[in-house]
Design a protein around this motif. Structure first.
Motif, PDB file in Angstrom:
ATOM      1  N   THR A 154       0.831  -1.207   0.000  1.00  0.00           N
ATOM      2  CA  THR A 154       0.000   0.000   0.000  1.00  0.00           C
ATOM      3  C   THR A 154       0.863   1.253   0.000  1.00  0.00           C
ATOM      4  N   HIS A 155       1.952   1.209   0.791  1.00  0.00           N
ATOM      5  CA  HIS A 155       2.858   2.358   0.834  1.00  0.00           C
ATOM      6  C   HIS A 155       3.464   2.625  -0.538  1.00  0.00           C
ATOM      7  N   GLU A 156       3.876   1.555  -1.235  1.00  0.00           N
ATOM      8  CA  GLU A 156       4.490   1.716  -2.550  1.00  0.00           C
ATOM      9  C   GLU A 156       3.513   2.327  -3.549  1.00  0.00           C
ATOM     10  N   LEU A 157       2.239   1.979  -3.448  1.00  0.00           N
ATOM     11  CA  LEU A 157       1.238   2.534  -4.354  1.00  0.00           C
ATOM     12  C   LEU A 157       0.876   3.971  -3.978  1.00  0.00           C
ATOM     13  N   LYS A 158       0.869   4.265  -2.685  1.00  0.00           N
ATOM     14  CA  LYS A 158       0.487   5.613  -2.233  1.00  0.00           C
ATOM     15  C   LYS A 158       1.541   6.655  -2.585  1.00  0.00           C
ATOM     16  N   LEU A 204       2.915  -6.159 -10.298  1.00  0.00           N
ATOM     17  CA  LEU A 204       2.145  -6.857  -9.268  1.00  0.00           C
ATOM     18  C   LEU A 204       1.192  -7.871  -9.890  1.00  0.00           C
ATOM     19  N   LEU A 205       0.537  -7.479 -10.977  1.00  0.00           N
ATOM     20  CA  LEU A 205      -0.383  -8.387 -11.660  1.00  0.00           C
ATOM     21  C   LEU A 205       0.365  -9.582 -12.247  1.00  0.00           C
ATOM     22  N   SER A 206       1.523  -9.321 -12.850  1.00  0.00           N
ATOM     23  CA  SER A 206       2.325 -10.404 -13.427  1.00  0.00           C
ATOM     24  C   SER A 206       2.811 -11.358 -12.349  1.00  0.00           C
ATOM     25  N   LEU A 207       3.248 -10.795 -11.219  1.00  0.00           N
ATOM     26  CA  LEU A 207       3.744 -11.617 -10.121  1.00  0.00           C
ATOM     27  C   LEU A 207       2.617 -12.460  -9.530  1.00  0.00           C
ATOM     28  N   ALA A 208       1.436 -11.861  -9.355  1.00  0.00           N
ATOM     29  CA  ALA A 208       0.289 -12.601  -8.821  1.00  0.00           C
ATOM     30  C   ALA A 208      -0.090 -13.745  -9.748  1.00  0.00           C
ATOM     31  N   ASN A 209      -0.010 -13.500 -11.058  1.00  0.00           N
ATOM     32  CA  ASN A 209      -0.318 -14.544 -12.032  1.00  0.00           C
ATOM     33  C   ASN A 209       0.683 -15.689 -11.945  1.00  0.00           C
ATOM     34  N   LEU A 210       1.956 -15.362 -11.802  1.00  0.00           N
ATOM     35  CA  LEU A 210       2.994 -16.394 -11.691  1.00  0.00           C
ATOM     36  C   LEU A 210       2.816 -17.219 -10.426  1.00  0.00           C
ATOM     37  N   GLU A 211       2.529 -16.540  -9.317  1.00  0.00           N
ATOM     38  CA  GLU A 211       2.391 -17.226  -8.037  1.00  0.00           C
ATOM     39  C   GLU A 211       1.185 -18.165  -8.018  1.00  0.00           C
ATOM     40  N   ALA A 212       0.212 -17.893  -8.879  1.00  0.00           N
ATOM     41  CA  ALA A 212      -0.995 -18.726  -8.932  1.00  0.00           C
ATOM     42  C   ALA A 212      -0.814 -19.958  -9.815  1.00  0.00           C
ATOM     43  N   GLN A 213       0.305 -19.987 -10.579  1.00  0.00           N
ATOM     44  CA  GLN A 213       0.527 -21.102 -11.498  1.00  0.00           C
ATOM     45  C   GLN A 213       1.170 -22.289 -10.793  1.00  0.00           C
ATOM     46  N   ASP A 214       0.660 -23.478 -11.099  1.00  0.00           N
ATOM     47  CA  ASP A 214       1.288 -24.704 -10.595  1.00  0.00           C
ATOM     48  C   ASP A 214       2.401 -25.170 -11.526  1.00  0.00           C
ATOM     49  N   GLY A 215       2.347 -24.711 -12.764  1.00  0.00           N
ATOM     50  CA  GLY A 215       3.360 -25.082 -13.753  1.00  0.00           C
ATOM     51  C   GLY A 215       3.332 -24.095 -14.901  1.00  0.00           C
ATOM     52  N   ASP A 258       2.133   2.793 -13.002  1.00  0.00           N
ATOM     53  CA  ASP A 258       1.706   1.859 -14.045  1.00  0.00           C
ATOM     54  C   ASP A 258       2.615   0.624 -14.060  1.00  0.00           C
ATOM     55  N   VAL A 259       3.930   0.854 -13.972  1.00  0.00           N
ATOM     56  CA  VAL A 259       4.894  -0.250 -13.930  1.00  0.00           C
ATOM     57  C   VAL A 259       4.660  -1.111 -12.699  1.00  0.00           C
ATOM     58  N   LEU A 260       4.450  -0.456 -11.569  1.00  0.00           N
ATOM     59  CA  LEU A 260       4.247  -1.174 -10.313  1.00  0.00           C
ATOM     60  C   LEU A 260       3.006  -2.066 -10.371  1.00  0.00           C
ATOM     61  N   ILE A 261       1.905  -1.534 -10.866  1.00  0.00           N
ATOM     62  CA  ILE A 261       0.669  -2.311 -10.951  1.00  0.00           C
ATOM     63  C   ILE A 261       0.824  -3.480 -11.911  1.00  0.00           C
ATOM     64  N   ASN A 262       1.437  -3.230 -13.069  1.00  0.00           N
ATOM     65  CA  ASN A 262       1.626  -4.301 -14.050  1.00  0.00           C
ATOM     66  C   ASN A 262       2.513  -5.410 -13.502  1.00  0.00           C
TER      67      ASN A 262
END
Length: 224
Positions: free
Chosen positions: A1-5, A48-59, A42-46
């Motif tokens: 939250t701090h990084e986004l604020k 975060l989304l990419s990282l969340a997608n990777l963390e959700a992958q089993d393979g 914009d870079v930060l949000i993108n």
């Protein structure tokens, strides 16, 4: 939250100062600040989304034979404008044992790994220095990619934290920090490829000066 604020506050502050009576130079300065901070969030949000997608992958969603040397060559070529602007050279050295280095995985994600590590090396390298990328056989079943720079190295207190989310060190050339997501992104991708990644300081020189940092990626080998 701090990084986004943080960038949002900067945007809001600059926007509030844009008054009709402001002279042209101040107007351009605050407008530039708004654009820079917008790009930052914009870079930060993108990321975060990419990282969340990777963390959700089993393979891996995409897996195919990838020529490691050709991939590295394309990453280095893409970084040429940045390296030239910084006055830093990049050398790709392929050991005789790794002339035909292939891995199985997602070429796009693997390119992101080496792009991030190379960008880090560039941001911490003084001008007129050289970054070396060595490709060699780690053992009979793995390839080793080693990226070394001639920067200040990593402080001892940060060595155990460099892969933490949002942890970042100040860049010596700009006195700014990154999003702190790049290395976390790298670690997730390498794990999906059943590999390993680590960062370490190089041994001091004869003058007891820090001689730089080493990033090493170990990936399972495969024949194309």
């Amino acid at each position: 939250t701090h990084e986004l604020k943080s960038p949002v506050s900067a945007i809001k502050g600059a926007a509030e100062l844009l008054l009709p009576t402001m002279d042209a130079s101040d107007f351009q300065r605050f407008q530039s600040n708004i654009l820079q901070e917008t790009d930052r969030i914009d870079v930060l949000i993108n990321r975060l989304l990419s990282l969340a997608n990777l963390e959700a992958q089993d393979g891996l969603e995409t897996s195919e034979p990838v020529s490691l040397n050709r991939l590295l060559d394309s990453v280095v070529e893409a970084k040429c404008p940045v390296s030239q602007a910084l006055g830093v050279s990049i050398t790709l050295q392929i050991d005789e044992t790794a002339k035909d280095a292939w891995v199985v995985g997602d070429a796009f994600l693997l390119a992101q790994v080496f792009d991030n590590l190379l960008q880090n090396a560039l941001e911490f390298s003084p001008s007129d220095r050289t970054i070396v990328i060595d490709v060699s056989r780690s053992d009979g079943q793995h390839w080793s990619v080693r990226i070394t720079d001639q920067g200040p190295g990593i402080p001892d207190y940060a060595l155990e934290r460099v892969f933490e989310r949002f942890y970042s060190l100040t860049r010596p050339n700009t006195n700014q920090k990154s999003t702190g997501l790049g290395l976390c992104f790298v670690k997730e991708i390498v794990a999906l490829h059943h590999g390993q990644v680590r960062l370490a300081n190089l041994l001091p020189t004869e003058n007891n000066e820090q001689s730089g940092c080493e990033a090493r990626v170990i990936l399972p080998s495969s024949r194309a």
